[in-house]
Design a protein around this motif. Structure first.
Motif, PDB file in Angstrom:
ATOM      1  N   LEU A 121       0.817  -1.212   0.000  1.00  0.00           N
ATOM      2  CA  LEU A 121       0.000   0.000   0.000  1.00  0.00           C
ATOM      3  C   LEU A 121       0.855   1.268   0.000  1.00  0.00           C
ATOM      4  CD1 LEU A 121      -2.699   1.562   0.270  1.00  0.00           C
ATOM      5  CD2 LEU A 121      -2.520   1.184   2.751  1.00  0.00           C
ATOM      6  N   ILE A 122       1.888   1.315   0.837  1.00  0.00           N
ATOM      7  CA  ILE A 122       2.612   2.583   1.034  1.00  0.00           C
ATOM      8  C   ILE A 122       3.984   2.635   0.377  1.00  0.00           C
ATOM      9  CG2 ILE A 122       1.411   2.898   3.221  1.00  0.00           C
ATOM     10  CD1 ILE A 122       4.090   2.458   4.649  1.00  0.00           C
TER      11      ILE A 122
ATOM     12  N   SER B 280       2.546   6.813  -4.037  1.00  0.00           N
ATOM     13  CA  SER B 280       1.315   6.254  -3.444  1.00  0.00           C
ATOM     14  C   SER B 280       0.702   7.058  -2.307  1.00  0.00           C
ATOM     15  CB  SER B 280       1.586   4.825  -2.951  1.00  0.00           C
ATOM     16  OG  SER B 280       2.418   4.855  -1.804  1.00  0.00           O
TER      17      SER B 280
ATOM     18  N   PRO C 199      -1.350   9.567  -2.077  1.00  0.00           N
ATOM     19  CA  PRO C 199      -2.797   9.805  -2.155  1.00  0.00           C
ATOM     20  C   PRO C 199      -3.644   8.564  -1.851  1.00  0.00           C
ATOM     21  CG  PRO C 199      -1.698  10.836  -4.012  1.00  0.00           C
ATOM     22  CD  PRO C 199      -0.669   9.968  -3.314  1.00  0.00           C
ATOM     23  N   ASP C 200      -3.057   7.373  -1.925  1.00  0.00           N
ATOM     24  CA  ASP C 200      -3.793   6.149  -1.626  1.00  0.00           C
ATOM     25  C   ASP C 200      -4.105   5.989  -0.138  1.00  0.00           C
ATOM     26  OD1 ASP C 200      -3.579   5.548  -4.326  1.00  0.00           O
ATOM     27  OD2 ASP C 200      -1.879   4.192  -4.044  1.00  0.00           O
ATOM     28  N   TRP C 201      -3.349   6.688   0.720  1.00  0.00           N
ATOM     29  CA  TRP C 201      -3.548   6.488   2.154  1.00  0.00           C
ATOM     30  C   TRP C 201      -3.445   7.758   2.989  1.00  0.00           C
ATOM     31  CZ3 TRP C 201       0.684   7.443   5.382  1.00  0.00           C
ATOM     32  CH2 TRP C 201       1.944   7.516   4.746  1.00  0.00           C
TER      33      TRP C 201
ATOM     34  N   GLU D 177      -2.938  14.606  -4.426  1.00  0.00           N
ATOM     35  CA  GLU D 177      -2.275  14.455  -5.722  1.00  0.00           C
ATOM     36  C   GLU D 177      -0.785  14.207  -5.554  1.00  0.00           C
ATOM     37  OE1 GLU D 177      -2.978  17.410  -8.788  1.00  0.00           O
ATOM     38  OE2 GLU D 177      -4.863  17.962  -7.798  1.00  0.00           O
ATOM     39  N   SER D 178      -0.268  13.262  -6.364  1.00  0.00           N
ATOM     40  CA  SER D 178       1.161  12.987  -6.423  1.00  0.00           C
ATOM     41  C   SER D 178       1.514  12.717  -7.878  1.00  0.00           C
ATOM     42  CB  SER D 178       1.529  11.774  -5.564  1.00  0.00           C
ATOM     43  OG  SER D 178       2.907  11.477  -5.682  1.00  0.00           O
TER      44      SER D 178
ATOM     45  N   THR E 250      -7.135   4.063   6.885  1.00  0.00           N
ATOM     46  CA  THR E 250      -7.255   3.526   5.524  1.00  0.00           C
ATOM     47  C   THR E 250      -7.259   1.998   5.548  1.00  0.00           C
ATOM     48  OG1 THR E 250      -6.195   5.453   4.529  1.00  0.00           O
ATOM     49  CG2 THR E 250      -6.173   3.422   3.235  1.00  0.00           C
TER      50      THR E 250
END
Length: 139
Positions: free
Chosen positions: A20-21, A26, A28-30, A36-37, A136
């Motif tokens: 995940l990280i 990544s 913005p995923d968590w 935004e990236s 998350t």
């Protein structure tokens, strides 16, 4: 030079948390306050935009997939520091295969603020970020 470290135990295995990280783009995923990236320079530079539209530019300095760790430096940001270097890593928790310890640490030289003020700023960022990661994972 000042520094700070925060960590949290996550109720997922370390490989799953790293999945995940562990990508440099990544966040913005968590991390809800970084929606935004945008990656450039072959994935070694990320341009982050925060909730208020502020921009932070960071450069990947080291990446170790096997050790589940990466380090990055800030190239541009509205923070009162220079020489910023941070590491995000995921570790196994001894005796708990279903848990991971995520550690976020940084060192930096404060500019115009005390070491304690800069440490408090980044400790808060790391602590809030890790709490968002836990949220998350639990969602």
């Amino acid at each position: 030079m000042a520094s700070t470290t925060a960590f949290i135990d996550i109720p997922q295995g370390p490989d799953r948390v790293w999945q995940l990280i562990g990508g440099f783009g990544s966040l913005p995923d968590w991390l809800p306050y970084i929606p935004e990236s945008e990656l450039s320079d072959g994935g070694r530079v990320r341009r982050l935009t925060n909730e208020d539209g502020g921009v932070i530019v960071e450069r990947l300095e080291a990446f170790d997939h096997a050790a589940r760790s990466y380090s990055y430096a800030i190239e541009q940001a509205p923070f009162p520091v220079t020489g910023y270097l941070s590491t995000l890593s995921v570790h196994a928790v001894p005796g708990r295969p279903d848990a991971a310890r995520v550690e976020w640490s940084g060192s930096f030289t404060p500019v115009g603020v005390s070491d304690a003020d800069a440490e408090e700023l980044f400790h808060g960022i790391y602590t809030d970020g890790l709490a968002a990661l836990l949220k998350t994972v639990r969602a």
